[in-house]
Design an enzyme around this catalytic site. Structure first.
Site, PDB file in Angstrom:
ATOM      1  N   GLU A   1       0.837  -1.184   0.000  1.00 38.59           N
ATOM      2  CA  GLU A   1       0.000   0.000   0.000  1.00 38.59           C
ATOM      3  C   GLU A   1       0.883   1.250   0.000  1.00 38.59           C
ATOM      4  O   GLU A   1       1.915   1.279   0.655  1.00 38.59           O
ATOM      5  CB  GLU A   1      -0.926  -0.011   1.215  1.00 38.59           C
ATOM      6  CG  GLU A   1      -1.721  -1.313   1.323  1.00 38.59           C
ATOM      7  CD  GLU A   1      -2.501  -1.470   2.620  1.00 38.59           C
ATOM      8  OE1 GLU A   1      -2.866  -0.434   3.225  1.00 38.59           O
ATOM      9  OE2 GLU A   1      -2.751  -2.624   3.031  1.00 38.59           O
TER      10      GLU A   1
ATOM     11  N   GLU B   1      -9.677   6.190   2.541  1.00 34.20           N
ATOM     12  CA  GLU B   1     -10.002   5.411   3.736  1.00 34.20           C
ATOM     13  C   GLU B   1      -9.907   6.319   4.951  1.00 34.20           C
ATOM     14  O   GLU B   1      -9.011   7.164   5.040  1.00 34.20           O
ATOM     15  CB  GLU B   1      -9.032   4.234   3.873  1.00 34.20           C
ATOM     16  CG  GLU B   1      -9.223   3.399   5.129  1.00 34.20           C
ATOM     17  CD  GLU B   1      -8.174   2.300   5.260  1.00 34.20           C
ATOM     18  OE1 GLU B   1      -8.166   1.617   6.310  1.00 34.20           O
ATOM     19  OE2 GLU B   1      -7.355   2.129   4.325  1.00 34.20           O
TER      20      GLU B   1
END
Length: 319
Positions: free
Chosen positions: A124, A234
């Site tokens: 990520e 997020e």
């Protein structure tokens, strides 16, 4: 050490290079790191106490309960594609969202993923605001990886052995500036992650600068290829007092407001099995709390496959 090859570009000259402006890191005003060294964040006793070494493990692992995609407090506005992939490239515009609590964060990133949820491998990378980790509310470049479904084997930045940095100009975990302004200048960052099959390394590049790599030995499923790639935002929602958090995602504006108001990710591409960058097919939109945070996908000649995303969190439709 350098990668032996890069993915092949498709019609890159025909894509508008950028509507955004270049970004930098604040520490650059104080000089550079000498050849043979890399920039690292200052570490204090509290940072060290968060990490544990086990003799049976080849590396330390990060104990960070806030970072797991399986946590019910995490909310998303993302797009996803599934298949057999060897990397991804995308351009993110940069914001400094307001985060309500120190133990909440707001981030925008890409996920390169393989394996079942219970034992998922991920790579990520993106930008985030996370005062509980960095002790301030600045926007920062970050990376993260896990090899066991966000349980024991997981690590932020260079907090534990794993990612091998080869670049002496970019600080992972370092602040990014300037950030985009609503109805004002837009600033961007382009991230490319790709797998070099010869050594099995997952390389990362930011704005054309090779940053370093994740060794294949860190992973089980990702040692071969990725089966899923996600892009989007997020946040953590602590639901304090029974109300939704006011933590913003992206710019804090909904995607329907468009350019210079909403956050975007443009020129979204995947690396296929011929080492070629292509627009992903059949993007799936995932927005569990669309009244709080939403995402809208699109495609055109200038921005290729792209999304607008984000939101304010708590609002009359998201109490």
């Amino acid at each position: 050490m350098r990668p032996s090859y890069h993915p092949n570009w498709i019609k890159d000259d025909n894509i508008t290079s950028s509507k955004g402006k270049a970004i930098t890191q604040l520490w650059h005003s104080n000089g550079k790191c000498p050849k043979g060294t890399i920039p690292v964040l200052r570490t204090n006793e509290e940072d060290v106490s968060k990490h544990v070494k086990k003799k049976s493990l080849p590396f330390a692992y990060s104990i960070d309960p806030e970072f797991t995609s399986l946590n019910e407090n995490h909310e998303y506005a993302i797009v996803r594609t599934q298949g057999n992939f060897f990397g991804t490239k995308a351009t993110f515009n940069l914001w400094n969202p307001k985060v309500q609590e120190n133990d909440e964060f707001s981030l925008t990133q890409l996920w390169v993923t393989a394996g079942p949820d219970s034992d998922v491998n991920t790579i990520e990378a993106g930008w985030q605001v996370y005062q509980g980790k960095y002790k301030d509310a600045t926007t920062r470049l970050f990376i993260f990886w896990t090899s066991d479904g966000y349980k024991q084997y997981k690590c932020y930045n260079l907090d534990c052995p794993g990612f091998i940095q080869t670049n002496n100009e970019i600080a992972i975990g370092g602040s990014l500036s300037p950030t985009s302004q609503v109805d004002g200048s837009q600033y961007e960052m382009t991230i490319l992650i790709w797998k070099e099959s010869k050594e099995g390394l997952w390389w990362m590049q930011v704005d054309g600068n090779v940053i370093g790599y994740w060794p294949a030995s860190l992973f089980s499923y990702l040692s071969e290829s990725s089966s899923r790639v996600d892009w989007g935002g997020e946040v953590i929602n602590r639901r304090l007092g029974g109300h939704h958090t006011t933590t913003q995602m992206g710019s804090g504006h909904f995607p329907q407001e468009g350019y210079r108001k909403a956050s975007y990710i443009r020129n979204i591409e995947i690396v296929d099995d011929s080492n070629t960058l292509r627009s992903p097919q059949d993007l799936l939109t995932i927005t569990p709390q669309e009244s709080c945070y939403d995402i809208v996908k699109g495609i055109n000649d200038n921005w290729g496959s792209h999304v607008f995303y984000g939101g304010p969190g708590q609002n009359p439709n998201c109490p």
